[in-house]
Design an enzyme around this catalytic site. Structure first.
Site, PDB file in Angstrom:
ATOM      1  CE  LYS A 221      -3.307  -3.065   0.806  1.00 53.72           C
ATOM      2  NZ  LYS A 221      -4.240  -3.621  -0.137  1.00 53.72           N
TER       3      LYS A 221
HETATM    4  C1  LIG Z   1      -5.205  -4.583   0.773  1.00 55.40           C
HETATM    5  C2  LIG Z   1      -6.657  -4.406   0.803  1.00 55.40           C
HETATM    6  C3  LIG Z   1      -7.422  -4.785   1.903  1.00 55.40           C
HETATM    7  C4  LIG Z   1      -6.841  -5.533   3.071  1.00 55.40           C
HETATM    8  O1  LIG Z   1      -5.864  -4.815   3.759  1.00 55.40           O
HETATM    9  P1  LIG Z   1      -5.086  -5.577   4.935  1.00 55.40           P
HETATM   10  O2  LIG Z   1      -4.412  -4.484   5.701  1.00 55.40           O
HETATM   11  O3  LIG Z   1      -4.110  -6.499   4.280  1.00 55.40           O
HETATM   12  O4  LIG Z   1      -6.092  -6.293   5.751  1.00 55.40           O
HETATM   13  C5  LIG Z   1      -8.761  -4.525   1.885  1.00 55.40           C
HETATM   14  N1  LIG Z   1      -9.353  -3.935   0.842  1.00 55.40           N
HETATM   15  C6  LIG Z   1      -8.662  -3.555  -0.245  1.00 55.40           C
HETATM   16  C7  LIG Z   1      -9.365  -2.859  -1.371  1.00 55.40           C
HETATM   17  C8  LIG Z   1      -7.291  -3.787  -0.302  1.00 55.40           C
HETATM   18  O5  LIG Z   1      -6.595  -3.455  -1.402  1.00 55.40           O
END
Ligand SMILES: *Cc1c(COP(=O)(O)O)cnc(C)c1O
Length: 373
Positions: free
Chosen positions: A181
């Site tokens: 992210k």
């Molecule tokens: C990465 C992601 C998640 C999950 O995030 P985590 O921190 O790994 O639980 C949820 N929704 C979307 C759209 C994502 O890209």
């Protein structure tokens, strides 16, 4: 190998982590408090509570809203599975709607309105790849029908809607700090917003539901989960947050290069461009499979042979086994299904060079132009 995503951790942060490891206090402690305060300042002073993931944050946000068995939550069929999984885990029914088009990949609000029933309790929209949904329309619908909103902002830290940061307004807004992210805490997440009671409830849900009732006494008003961030992770986040705007600006520059190189007759379908508020968590064009003699898998393998990593974000959720059990099937959400089949995530991360973008574009042009039907 050029990966499709890569975290940027500076030396100062690595040294900071070493100090935390040496300090003797490595689980939730002063660094978590400091990271939450920094996130809150960034988001205009709203309360922010960390969790070990966006997934945990969304699940706990739904529970804090009192959502459970018998309730319905409306969400797009095009997202990461976690977006819908948390609804099921809270005991509610996921009500899928399609995304409005192939380019923004954001939830279709006409379908949201049509899907509202007396059992609907919340909307769980996704800011897809960091492109904000229409926040005016979202909150107009939520207010009119007295629904809660849990925003999946996993890809939207630093995203702005008409100049305002996602998470600085609205209902409960959930961020992810997974390594792919915009900023990372290795694993981690945060929830912005909530009344004082709801913020307290988020703290309880992430730590067993434990309340200290005396020097040597505890109570558990409900059975909580376990999703508290460590101080080691929070220290990584404290090194990342001050660089978020710089990282996102660099992402926008690299994306501008992709768009520039593909301004005439691109061999792929480019995603919606958005404006400077787009955080570009990833860059994912669609392959025109109907006009190609190769499959997506063959494209990915051909890119790998050229040293380029390609990701998939995401297959449509409603066709997974867990959701077929709710009666969902192929054919219900054509945009989500087509995106799911054709999407490819190309390399995009702050330390990439323009020459890397050039190499990705050249490789894709070569592979796809040679495979036209
Ligand atoms: C990465 C992601 C998640 C999950 O995030 P985590 O921190 O790994 O639980 C949820 N929704 C979307 C759209 C994502 O890209």
């Amino acid at each position: 190998m050029l990966p499709f995503a890569r975290p940027t951790i500076d030396e100062e942060t690595i040294q900071g982590v070493v100090e935390v490891l040496r300090s003797g206090w490595i689980a939730s402690g002063p660094n978590v408090k400091e990271f939450e305060a920094a996130l809150s300042r960034y988001l205009g002073g709203r309360p922010v509570r960390t969790q070990t993931s966006a997934t945990a944050g969304m699940e706990h946000a739904l529970l804090v809203c009192g959502i459970g068995p018998g309730d319905e939550v409306i969400t797009p069929a095009m997202s990461f599975a976690a977006t819908a999984n948390v609804i099921v885990r809270a005991g509610a029914r996921p009500v899928f709607v399609d995304v409005a088009d192939l380019d923004t990949r954001n939830i279709d609000f006409d379908q949201v309105e049509a899907a509202i029933t007396p059992r609907t309790r919340a909307i769980l929209p996704v800011h897809f790849a960091g492109l904000p949904v229409d926040m005016d329309r979202l909150y107009a619908i939520a207010n009119k029908h007295k629904l809660r909103v849990v925003e999946d902002a996993a890809l939207a830290i630093g995203t702005r809607w008409r100049g305002k940061l996602i998470g600085s307004f609205g209902d409960l807004v959930c961020f992810s700090f997974h390594p792919n992210k915009n900023i990372t805490t290795i694993e981690g997440g945060a929830v912005s917003g909530g009344s004082p009671e709801e913020v307290r409830a988020l703290e309880l849900h992430r730590f067993h539901g434990q309340v200290k009732t005396g020097v040597d006494e505890f109570d558990y008003p409900f059975a909580g989960g376990k999703a508290n961030l460590s101080d080691v992770a929070a220290r990584v986040g404290l090194g990342q947050l001050p660089r978020l705007e710089e990282f996102n600006a660099r992402r926008r520059q690299l994306v501008a290069r992709y768009f520039e190189l593909w301004k005439d007759n691109p061999p792929v379908r480019l995603p919606a461009r958005g404006d400077d508020g787009h955080s570009w968590s990833f860059f994912a064009p669609l392959l025109p499979l109907d006009h190609l003699r190769i499959t997506r898998r063959q494209y990915i393998e051909a890119m790998a042979e050229r040293g380029i990593g390609v990701g998939i974000h995401y297959p449509a959720i409603h066709t997974f086994t867990a959701y077929r059990k709710f009666g969902y099937r192929e054919g219900q959400f054509p945009n989500a299904e087509r995106i799911g089949r054709e999407t490819v995530t190309l390399p995009l991360f702050p330390t990439m060079e323009f020459s890397d973008v050039d190499a990705v574009v050249a490789a894709t042009n070569e592979i796809l132009r040679g495979a036209r039907r």
